[in-house]
Design a protein around this motif. Structure first.
Motif, short mmCIF file in Angstrom:
data_model
loop_
_atom_site.label_atom_id
_atom_site.label_comp_id
_atom_site.label_asym_id
_atom_site.label_seq_id
_atom_site.Cartn_x
_atom_site.Cartn_y
_atom_site.Cartn_z
N SER A 1 0.81 -1.22 0.00
CA SER A 1 0.00 0.00 0.00
C SER A 1 0.84 1.27 0.00
CB SER A 1 -0.92 0.04 1.23
OG SER A 1 -0.17 0.25 2.42
N GLY A 2 2.08 1.18 0.51
CA GLY A 2 2.91 2.38 0.64
C GLY A 2 2.49 3.26 1.79
N MET A 3 1.66 2.75 2.68
CA MET A 3 1.21 3.54 3.82
C MET A 3 2.35 3.80 4.79
SD MET A 3 -2.41 1.58 4.56
CE MET A 3 -2.73 2.51 6.05
N ARG A 4 2.22 4.88 5.55
CA ARG A 4 3.13 5.13 6.66
C ARG A 4 2.74 4.19 7.80
NH1 ARG A 4 1.33 10.17 4.67
NH2 ARG A 4 3.00 11.42 3.72
N VAL A 5 3.71 3.85 8.64
CA VAL A 5 3.44 2.91 9.73
C VAL A 5 2.35 3.44 10.64
CG1 VAL A 5 4.44 1.68 11.69
CG2 VAL A 5 5.82 2.09 9.65
N GLY A 6 2.42 4.73 10.98
CA GLY A 6 1.41 5.32 11.86
C GLY A 6 0.01 5.27 11.27
N GLU A 7 -0.10 5.39 9.95
CA GLU A 7 -1.39 5.30 9.28
C GLU A 7 -1.96 3.89 9.38
OE1 GLU A 7 -0.59 8.72 5.84
OE2 GLU A 7 -0.26 6.60 5.39
N ALA A 8 -1.11 2.89 9.19
CA ALA A 8 -1.56 1.50 9.26
C ALA A 8 -1.99 1.14 10.69
CB ALA A 8 -0.45 0.57 8.79
N LEU A 9 -1.22 1.59 11.68
CA LEU A 9 -1.53 1.26 13.07
C LEU A 9 -2.83 1.90 13.54
CD1 LEU A 9 2.01 1.48 14.71
CD2 LEU A 9 0.64 -0.58 14.29
N ALA A 10 -3.25 2.97 12.90
CA ALA A 10 -4.48 3.67 13.32
C ALA A 10 -5.75 3.10 12.68
CB ALA A 10 -4.36 5.16 13.00
N LEU A 11 -5.61 2.20 11.73
CA LEU A 11 -6.77 1.70 10.99
C LEU A 11 -7.77 0.97 11.87
CD1 LEU A 11 -5.12 0.27 7.74
CD2 LEU A 11 -6.48 2.37 7.94
N ASN A 12 -9.04 1.24 11.63
CA ASN A 12 -10.13 0.49 12.25
C ASN A 12 -10.68 -0.51 11.23
OD1 ASN A 12 -10.00 1.91 14.67
ND2 ASN A 12 -11.40 3.49 13.93
N ILE A 13 -11.42 -1.48 11.71
CA ILE A 13 -12.02 -2.46 10.81
C ILE A 13 -12.91 -1.78 9.78
CG2 ILE A 13 -13.59 -4.43 10.69
CD1 ILE A 13 -12.54 -5.28 13.44
N ASP A 14 -13.63 -0.74 10.21
CA ASP A 14 -14.54 -0.04 9.30
C ASP A 14 -13.81 0.73 8.20
OD1 ASP A 14 -16.64 -0.99 10.76
OD2 ASP A 14 -16.91 0.84 11.93
N ASP A 15 -12.50 0.90 8.34
CA ASP A 15 -11.74 1.64 7.32
C ASP A 15 -11.45 0.80 6.08
OD1 ASP A 15 -11.56 3.99 8.85
OD2 ASP A 15 -9.83 3.23 9.95
N ILE A 16 -11.67 -0.51 6.17
CA ILE A 16 -11.40 -1.38 5.02
C ILE A 16 -12.71 -1.92 4.45
CG2 ILE A 16 -10.31 -3.51 4.23
CD1 ILE A 16 -8.10 -3.12 6.17
N ASP A 17 -12.87 -1.74 3.15
CA ASP A 17 -14.02 -2.31 2.43
C ASP A 17 -13.51 -3.59 1.76
OD1 ASP A 17 -15.97 -3.01 0.53
OD2 ASP A 17 -16.67 -0.94 0.39
N PHE A 18 -13.90 -4.70 2.31
CA PHE A 18 -13.40 -5.98 1.82
C PHE A 18 -14.03 -6.38 0.49
CE2 PHE A 18 -12.55 -6.12 6.38
CZ PHE A 18 -11.20 -6.47 6.37
N THR A 19 -15.11 -5.72 0.10
CA THR A 19 -15.74 -6.00 -1.19
C THR A 19 -14.98 -5.35 -2.33
OG1 THR A 19 -17.92 -6.16 -0.14
CG2 THR A 19 -17.88 -5.84 -2.52
N THR A 20 -14.60 -4.08 -2.11
CA THR A 20 -13.87 -3.33 -3.15
C THR A 20 -12.36 -3.36 -2.96
OG1 THR A 20 -14.05 -1.26 -1.88
CG2 THR A 20 -15.84 -1.76 -3.45
N CYS A 21 -11.92 -3.98 -1.86
CA CYS A 21 -10.48 -4.06 -1.53
C CYS A 21 -9.86 -2.67 -1.40
CB CYS A 21 -9.73 -4.87 -2.58
SG CYS A 21 -10.21 -6.60 -2.63
N THR A 22 -10.57 -1.76 -0.76
CA THR A 22 -10.05 -0.40 -0.56
C THR A 22 -9.90 -0.11 0.92
OG1 THR A 22 -12.31 0.50 -0.63
CG2 THR A 22 -11.03 0.50 -2.71
N VAL A 23 -8.94 0.75 1.22
CA VAL A 23 -8.73 1.19 2.59
C VAL A 23 -8.78 2.71 2.63
CG1 VAL A 23 -6.22 1.08 2.26
CG2 VAL A 23 -7.15 1.16 4.57
N THR A 24 -9.49 3.26 3.58
CA THR A 24 -9.61 4.70 3.75
C THR A 24 -8.65 5.16 4.84
OG1 THR A 24 -11.94 4.68 3.09
CG2 THR A 24 -11.17 6.60 4.32
N ILE A 25 -7.80 6.11 4.50
CA ILE A 25 -6.79 6.62 5.43
C ILE A 25 -7.22 8.02 5.88
CG2 ILE A 25 -4.36 7.24 5.72
CD1 ILE A 25 -3.86 5.22 3.34
N ASN A 26 -7.55 8.16 7.15
CA ASN A 26 -8.03 9.45 7.65
C ASN A 26 -7.51 9.76 9.06
OD1 ASN A 26 -9.57 7.74 9.26
ND2 ASN A 26 -11.42 8.01 8.02
N LYS A 27 -6.51 9.02 9.50
CA LYS A 27 -5.93 9.24 10.83
C LYS A 27 -4.58 8.56 10.92
CE LYS A 27 -9.02 5.55 12.37
NZ LYS A 27 -9.75 5.57 11.08
#
Length: 339
Positions: free
Chosen positions: A189-215
Motif C-alpha cells: 500500500s505504501g502507507m506510513r506505519v502510523g497510518e496503518a496502526l491507526a486503521l479500524n475495521i470499518d476503514d477497510i471495504d473488503f468487497t472493493t479491496c479499498t482502505v480509507t486513510i483518515n488518521k
C-alpha cells in the motif's frame, strides 16, 4: 529596572511592567535567581521578546517560533525540530542577539558541527535558516545571514529499499499473523506505519479491496494524518485484504483498531524477521520506499503514485521515492539497442 531580594530564600526576583505585542500594559514576576544581575538580564530579555525586536536572543525567537508552529505542524514534526534546535543550535547560538548573528558567526558555527553525518548536518542548517527567515519576516531582522554562507551538508545519495524478492524472503520468516498482515499492508500500500496502526475495521471495504486513510497513530495517540493530502483511499491487492480479514477473524477482533499494537512492537518483529531471513537490515520505512519506487519502475504515472502515497505534489514523489531499480541501467541499454 530594579531587581528585588527575597530575604527569606536568599534569592533574587524580577517584578516589572512591560508592553506586549498588542500594546497592552502588563506586569509579571519571576523568582529564583541566584544573583541580582541574572534577575535584571531576565527582565531585559523578556521585554525584548515581548516587543518582538531583532535584539532578542535566538533562544527567545525559538520559543516564539515553536509556539507558532504548534498551530501548523504535527506534534511529531515539532518534536523532531525541537530536538535538532536544542541539541545542535541553541547551545552555541542561543544566547546571542539576532542582530549579532552575522555570516561570520554562522560560518564558525557551521565549522564546529562535527560528529554528525552530512544529511543530519544539512537538516540542522536548514532548520536554523528557517528560524532566521522567520525573524526576517516577522521580527525586523535585516537579512538571513545564511543567504551569504549557504547551508552545509549533503542529502543522502540514494535511499535504499528492498526488492520484491527480498521482501518475499523476509515475509516468509514472519510467522505471527498480526505482524505478517501489517508488513504485507505496508509493502503493498505504501502507507506510513502510523497510518496503518491507526486503521479500524470499518476503514477497510473488503468487497472493493479499498482502505480509507483518515488518521494516524503518533506517540501512542490517534491524531490526524501528517498533512491534508494524506487523507486518501487506496486500493489493495485482494490477497492483502484477504490476509487482513483472515487475521481479524483468527484474532477475534470485534471492533476498534485492526492492529492494536505499538510502533515499538512492530519494529521489534521487523528486526526479528530480518535476523531470521538475512535480508539487508534496512529501516522499516524502506517498505514505503520500495512500494513507490517499484510502481514507478513498472511505469505507473508519478501523479498516481503521488496520490496513493498522500504527497502534496508529484514533484515531492519524484524527489524522494523515484530511485532507480538495480537493473534500470541495463534496461535502458537494452531499449537503446532496439530503437
Amino acid at each position: 529596572m530594579p531587581a528585588y531580594k527575597d530575604t527569606k530564600k536568599g534569592t533574587w526576583y524580577a517584578k516589572f511592567r512591560y508592553t506586549d505585542w498588542q500594546g497592552n500594559r502588563k506586569e509579571t514576576t519571576k523568582r529564583g535567581f541566584a544573583t541580582k544581575r541574572e534577575a535584571k538580564e531576565y527582565e531585559e530579555e523578556y521585554k525584548r521578546k515581548a516587543q518582538g525586536t531583532s535584539d532578542m536572543t535566538l533562544e527567545s525567537l525559538w520559543e516564539i517560533y515553536a509556539e507558532d508552529r504548534k498551530q501548523h505542524i504535527k506534534e511529531s514534526s515539532l518534536y523532531s525540530f525541537t530536538h535538532t534546535v536544542t541539541k545542535h543550535i541553541l547551545p552555541t547560538l542561543g544566547k546571542l542577539p539576532l542582530s549579532s548573528i552575522t555570516p561570520n558567526v554562522i560560518r564558525k558555527w557551521q565549522n564546529q558541527l562535527t560528529g554528525i553525518n552530512p544529511s543530519t548536518t544539512l537538516t540542522v542548517n536548514r532548520r536554523l535558516s528557517a528560524l532566521l527567515n522567520f525573524a526576517v519576516k516577522y521580527y525586523g531582522l535585516a537579512r538571513n545571514p545564511m543567504k551569504v554562507t549557504g547551508t552545509k551538508g549533503k542529502m543522502k545519495k540514494q535511499i535504499e529499499f528492498w526488492s520484491k524478492e527480498e521482501f518475499e524472503t523476509f515475509i516468509s520468516y514472519v510467522k505471527n499473523p498480526l505482524y505478517k498482515s501489517i508488513f504485507l499492508l505496508l509493502f503493498y500500500s505504501g502507507m506510513r506505519v502510523g497510518e496503518a496502526l491507526a486503521l479500524n475495521i470499518d476503514d477497510i471495504d473488503f468487497t472493493t479491496c479499498t482502505v480509507t486513510i483518515n488518521k494516524a497513530l503518533s506517540r501512542n495517540e490517534i491524531t490526524t494524518p501528517k498533512t491534508s493530502f494524506s487523507y486518501r483511499q487506496v486500493t489493495l491487492p485482494s490477497f492483502v485484504t484477504d490476509n487482513i480479514k483472515d487475521t481479524i477473524e483468527r484474532l477475534s477482533h470485534e471492533s476498534g483498531r485492526i492492529f492494536p499494537i505499538t510502533y515499538t512492537a512492530v519494529f521489534q518483529h521487523y528486526k526479528k524477521g530480518i535476523a531470521l531471513s538475512h535480508v539487508r537490515p534496512l529501516k522499516l520505512h524502506c517498505l514505503r520506499h520500495a512500494h513507490a519506487s517499484l510502481l514507478i519502475a513498472k511505469g505507473v504515472p508519478v501523479t498516481a503514485v503521488s496520490k496513493r502515497l498522500g504527497h502534496a505534489s508529484p514533484q515531492i514523489t519524484m524527489s524522494i521515492y523515484a530511485h532507480p531499480t538495480q537493473d534500470s541501467d541495463k534496461e535502458i541499454a537494452h531499449l537503446l539497442e532496439h530503437f
